[in-house]
Scaffold this motif. Structure first.
Motif, PDB file in Angstrom:
ATOM      1  N   PRO A   1       0.839  -1.206   0.000  1.00 27.16           N
ATOM      2  CA  PRO A   1       0.000   0.000   0.000  1.00 27.16           C
ATOM      3  C   PRO A   1       0.873   1.256   0.000  1.00 27.16           C
ATOM      4  CG  PRO A   1      -0.626  -1.514   1.766  1.00 27.16           C
ATOM      5  CD  PRO A   1       0.675  -1.989   1.229  1.00 27.16           C
ATOM      6  N   ILE A   2       0.319   2.340  -0.527  1.00 26.12           N
ATOM      7  CA  ILE A   2       1.053   3.599  -0.575  1.00 26.12           C
ATOM      8  C   ILE A   2       0.089   4.762  -0.455  1.00 26.12           C
ATOM      9  CG2 ILE A   2       0.968   3.558  -3.096  1.00 26.12           C
ATOM     10  CD1 ILE A   2       3.564   5.114  -3.158  1.00 26.12           C
ATOM     11  N   GLN A   3       0.530   5.812   0.216  1.00 27.95           N
ATOM     12  CA  GLN A   3      -0.272   7.025   0.303  1.00 27.95           C
ATOM     13  C   GLN A   3      -0.019   7.891  -0.923  1.00 27.95           C
ATOM     14  OE1 GLN A   3       0.405   8.948   4.141  1.00 27.95           O
ATOM     15  NE2 GLN A   3      -1.590   8.176   4.786  1.00 27.95           N
ATOM     16  N   VAL A   4      -1.102   8.367  -1.520  1.00 29.09           N
ATOM     17  CA  VAL A   4      -1.027   9.209  -2.716  1.00 29.09           C
ATOM     18  C   VAL A   4      -2.020  10.356  -2.560  1.00 29.09           C
ATOM     19  CG1 VAL A   4      -0.362   7.292  -4.212  1.00 29.09           C
ATOM     20  CG2 VAL A   4      -2.788   7.854  -3.930  1.00 29.09           C
ATOM     21  N   PRO A   5      -1.915  11.399  -3.374  1.00 32.58           N
ATOM     22  CA  PRO A   5      -2.886  12.499  -3.292  1.00 32.58           C
ATOM     23  C   PRO A   5      -4.303  12.016  -3.579  1.00 32.58           C
ATOM     24  CG  PRO A   5      -0.999  13.113  -4.643  1.00 32.58           C
ATOM     25  CD  PRO A   5      -0.878  11.654  -4.393  1.00 32.58           C
ATOM     26  N   ARG A   6      -5.242  12.516  -2.811  1.00 28.36           N
ATOM     27  CA  ARG A   6      -6.650  12.167  -3.029  1.00 28.36           C
ATOM     28  C   ARG A   6      -7.218  12.920  -4.236  1.00 28.36           C
ATOM     29  NH1 ARG A   6     -10.625  10.015   0.233  1.00 28.36           N
ATOM     30  NH2 ARG A   6      -9.145   9.935   1.964  1.00 28.36           N
ATOM     31  N   ASN A   7      -6.737  14.170  -4.442  1.00 31.43           N
ATOM     32  CA  ASN A   7      -7.262  15.032  -5.505  1.00 31.43           C
ATOM     33  C   ASN A   7      -6.199  15.239  -6.570  1.00 31.43           C
ATOM     34  OD1 ASN A   7      -8.424  16.347  -2.662  1.00 31.43           O
ATOM     35  ND2 ASN A   7      -9.974  16.004  -4.227  1.00 31.43           N
TER      36      ASN A   7
ATOM     37  N   ARG B   1       2.511  15.222 -14.150  1.00 34.74           N
ATOM     38  CA  ARG B   1       3.618  14.827 -13.283  1.00 34.74           C
ATOM     39  C   ARG B   1       3.181  14.856 -11.829  1.00 34.74           C
ATOM     40  NH1 ARG B   1       9.345  14.963 -13.251  1.00 34.74           N
ATOM     41  NH2 ARG B   1       9.369  15.707 -15.409  1.00 34.74           N
ATOM     42  N   TYR B   2       3.544  13.806 -11.102  1.00 42.84           N
ATOM     43  CA  TYR B   2       3.343  13.767  -9.654  1.00 42.84           C
ATOM     44  C   TYR B   2       4.723  13.851  -9.011  1.00 42.84           C
ATOM     45  CZ  TYR B   2       2.461  11.757  -5.001  1.00 42.84           C
ATOM     46  OH  TYR B   2       2.423  11.514  -3.647  1.00 42.84           O
ATOM     47  N   ALA B   3       5.160  15.086  -8.725  1.00 41.05           N
ATOM     48  CA  ALA B   3       6.481  15.343  -8.148  1.00 41.05           C
ATOM     49  C   ALA B   3       7.525  14.542  -8.923  1.00 41.05           C
ATOM     50  CB  ALA B   3       6.477  15.014  -6.658  1.00 41.05           C
ATOM     51  N   GLU B   4       8.416  13.840  -8.207  1.00 47.00           N
ATOM     52  CA  GLU B   4       9.398  12.985  -8.866  1.00 47.00           C
ATOM     53  C   GLU B   4       8.950  11.538  -8.860  1.00 47.00           C
ATOM     54  OE1 GLU B   4      11.948  14.275 -10.497  1.00 47.00           O
ATOM     55  OE2 GLU B   4      11.115  16.205  -9.867  1.00 47.00           O
ATOM     56  N   ALA B   5       7.733  11.297  -8.410  1.00 45.57           N
ATOM     57  CA  ALA B   5       7.265   9.923  -8.255  1.00 45.57           C
ATOM     58  C   ALA B   5       6.800   9.301  -9.552  1.00 45.57           C
ATOM     59  CB  ALA B   5       6.131   9.870  -7.226  1.00 45.57           C
ATOM     60  N   ALA B   6       6.127  10.073 -10.395  1.00 40.66           N
ATOM     61  CA  ALA B   6       5.590   9.497 -11.626  1.00 40.66           C
ATOM     62  C   ALA B   6       5.329  10.592 -12.637  1.00 40.66           C
ATOM     63  CB  ALA B   6       4.294   8.733 -11.332  1.00 40.66           C
ATOM     64  N   ILE B   7       5.486  10.243 -13.882  1.00 38.68           N
ATOM     65  CA  ILE B   7       5.189  11.161 -14.976  1.00 38.68           C
ATOM     66  C   ILE B   7       4.522  10.360 -16.091  1.00 38.68           C
ATOM     67  CG2 ILE B   7       7.498  10.885 -15.968  1.00 38.68           C
ATOM     68  CD1 ILE B   7       7.295  13.771 -16.961  1.00 38.68           C
ATOM     69  N   SER B   8       3.508  10.929 -16.695  1.00 36.14           N
ATOM     70  CA  SER B   8       2.820  10.239 -17.780  1.00 36.14           C
ATOM     71  C   SER B   8       3.588  10.403 -19.081  1.00 36.14           C
ATOM     72  CB  SER B   8       1.407  10.796 -17.947  1.00 36.14           C
ATOM     73  OG  SER B   8       1.452  12.093 -18.532  1.00 36.14           O
ATOM     74  N   SER B   9       3.315   9.540 -20.022  1.00 32.84           N
ATOM     75  CA  SER B   9       3.764   9.779 -21.386  1.00 32.84           C
ATOM     76  C   SER B   9       2.964  10.960 -21.947  1.00 32.84           C
ATOM     77  CB  SER B   9       3.520   8.556 -22.263  1.00 32.84           C
ATOM     78  OG  SER B   9       4.372   7.496 -21.909  1.00 32.84           O
ATOM     79  N   PRO B  10       3.532  11.715 -22.873  1.00 32.87           N
ATOM     80  CA  PRO B  10       2.770  12.807 -23.484  1.00 32.87           C
ATOM     81  C   PRO B  10       1.521  12.283 -24.188  1.00 32.87           C
ATOM     82  CG  PRO B  10       5.107  12.985 -24.011  1.00 32.87           C
ATOM     83  CD  PRO B  10       4.903  11.641 -23.387  1.00 32.87           C
TER      84      PRO B  10
ATOM     85  N   GLY C   1      -2.672  21.113  -6.491  1.00 31.20           N
ATOM     86  CA  GLY C   1      -1.224  21.270  -6.470  1.00 31.20           C
ATOM     87  C   GLY C   1      -0.389  20.012  -6.426  1.00 31.20           C
ATOM     88  N   ALA C   2      -0.981  18.839  -6.199  1.00 32.08           N
ATOM     89  CA  ALA C   2      -0.173  17.622  -6.110  1.00 32.08           C
ATOM     90  C   ALA C   2       0.357  17.206  -7.475  1.00 32.08           C
ATOM     91  CB  ALA C   2      -0.983  16.497  -5.487  1.00 32.08           C
ATOM     92  N   LEU C   3      -0.455  17.387  -8.506  1.00 32.55           N
ATOM     93  CA  LEU C   3      -0.050  17.077  -9.873  1.00 32.55           C
ATOM     94  C   LEU C   3       0.066  18.362 -10.679  1.00 32.55           C
ATOM     95  CD1 LEU C   3      -0.994  14.186  -8.985  1.00 32.55           C
ATOM     96  CD2 LEU C   3      -1.715  13.862 -11.362  1.00 32.55           C
ATOM     97  N   THR C   4       1.036  18.394 -11.568  1.00 31.34           N
ATOM     98  CA  THR C   4       1.169  19.516 -12.494  1.00 31.34           C
ATOM     99  C   THR C   4       0.959  18.999 -13.914  1.00 31.34           C
ATOM    100  OG1 THR C   4       3.573  19.190 -12.590  1.00 31.34           O
ATOM    101  CG2 THR C   4       2.729  20.805 -11.005  1.00 31.34           C
ATOM    102  N   TYR C   5       0.534  19.912 -14.780  1.00 27.47           N
ATOM    103  CA  TYR C   5       0.209  19.544 -16.155  1.00 27.47           C
ATOM    104  C   TYR C   5       0.953  20.484 -17.102  1.00 27.47           C
ATOM    105  CZ  TYR C   5      -3.427  16.834 -13.905  1.00 27.47           C
ATOM    106  OH  TYR C   5      -4.096  15.932 -13.102  1.00 27.47           O
ATOM    107  N   HIS C   6       1.764  19.897 -17.977  1.00 31.81           N
ATOM    108  CA  HIS C   6       2.535  20.671 -18.939  1.00 31.81           C
ATOM    109  C   HIS C   6       1.916  20.491 -20.320  1.00 31.81           C
ATOM    110  CE1 HIS C   6       5.938  21.593 -21.689  1.00 31.81           C
ATOM    111  NE2 HIS C   6       6.153  22.542 -20.801  1.00 31.81           N
ATOM    112  N   ILE C   7       1.746  21.599 -21.026  1.00 30.75           N
ATOM    113  CA  ILE C   7       1.080  21.577 -22.327  1.00 30.75           C
ATOM    114  C   ILE C   7       2.032  22.147 -23.373  1.00 30.75           C
ATOM    115  CG2 ILE C   7      -0.880  22.439 -23.661  1.00 30.75           C
ATOM    116  CD1 ILE C   7      -2.382  22.603 -20.934  1.00 30.75           C
TER     117      ILE C   7
END
Length: 299
Positions: free
Chosen positions: A55-61, A128-137, A67-73
């Protein structure tokens, strides 16, 4: 439907385990379609999955305003998406067990810098979720208007910050100019994608009484107008969250005008309608989280 993912491996203290655990998170963006009309609100699903064993704690929202996730366009204009505000969540974190997923819809069409997708072209969006995970474009296309009617609708919308805010909040009694723009789009371009979203926002706004602080007045709820607007919505155009909101809003409007049987029919058919269009969506998440949350917002 477009679904691109990439895995990042991190090691962190989960808060629900007695030792450090190798936590694997998969972050992905999903578009309801590959092409959007100019001026059509772009809303995407963002999915965060625990692919590890612990199990792991992650942002609920996952919405950008928390602010937990950022979105680059990246596209005709490249920028970091700036949310309309920064919100402090009541419960910032939730625990994801192994194989569990958070799947939420985020509105990226309007933010702190106004309308996001102002020009036709190809855009690549990355979460992007901090340095924990990033999606493919995730690549989407914003197409040029198909005809003069669509062109007029797009021009009106993109010139109006008030219309963008009204769509984002599904209301705003003080946004007179924005309301007028949305009414004109819904009336003059009724078959356009933009009109579907305009009718959702205009209809949802009528489900509740609304205070105009500038004028010191209160507009009472008008479920008959809400039902009229929401009945016009072409829900096959809408992404998942907007579709559920439109249908549950219509059911509430019908119930508030003593048409309970029709309201129950819409609500009973809704899960199957959603899962036919979005077969990858978790039906338990739909019934136990998405629909109750939207019902709560409509009260």
């Amino acid at each position: 439907m477009i679904h691109l993912v990439i895995l990042f491996v991190i090691t962190l203290l989960t808060g629900v385990s007695t030792s450090l655990a190798a936590a694997r998170l998969e972050l992905s963006l999903i578009a309801p379609k590959g092409e959007f009309a100019l001026g059509e609100p772009v809303s995407l699903r963002v999915r965060l999955t625990n692919t590890g064993d612990e199990p792991i704690q992650v942002p609920r929202n996952l919405e950008p305003e928390f602010g937990a996730l950022t979105y680059h366009i990246a596209g005709p204009v490249t920028k970091q998406f700036s949310p309309w505000a920064i919100k402090e969540p009541t419960e910032p974190f939730t625990t994801l067990k192994s194989s569990e997923t958070i799947d939420q819809e985020v509105d990226l069409f309007y933010g702190g810098n106004g309308w996001t997708f102002r020009e036709p072209g190809v855009y690549e969006i990355t979460a992007r979720y901090a340095e924990a995970a990033i999606s493919s474009p995730l690549s989407i296309t914003v197409r040029k208007p198909a005809d003069e009617t669509e062109h007029d609708a797009a021009t009106r919308l993109l010139a109006s910050d008030q219309a963008g805010r009204f769509l984002l909040f599904r209301g705003g009694e003080h946004l007179h100019e924005g309301i007028a723009v949305l009414e004109a789009v819904a009336q003059n371009a009724p078959q356009s994608p933009q009109a579907a979203y305009a009718n959702v926002a205009l209809g949802i706004s009528q489900l509740r009484a609304a205070r105009n602080f500038a004028q010191g007045t209160v507009r009472p709820a008008n479920p008959r107008v809400a039902a009229e607007k929401l009945n016009k919505v072409q829900d096959q155009i809408l992404p998942l969250g907007w579709m559920v909101e439109a249908k549950l809003g219509l059911a509430k409007a019908l119930r508030d005008t003593n048409r309970d049987e029709k309201a129950r029919e819409i609500e009973s058919q809704l899960p199957n309608m959603v899962l036919q269009r979005f077969p990858d969506f978790n039906p338990t998440l739909l019934r136990e989280t998405v629909m109750p949350n939207i019902r709560g917002k409509l009260q």
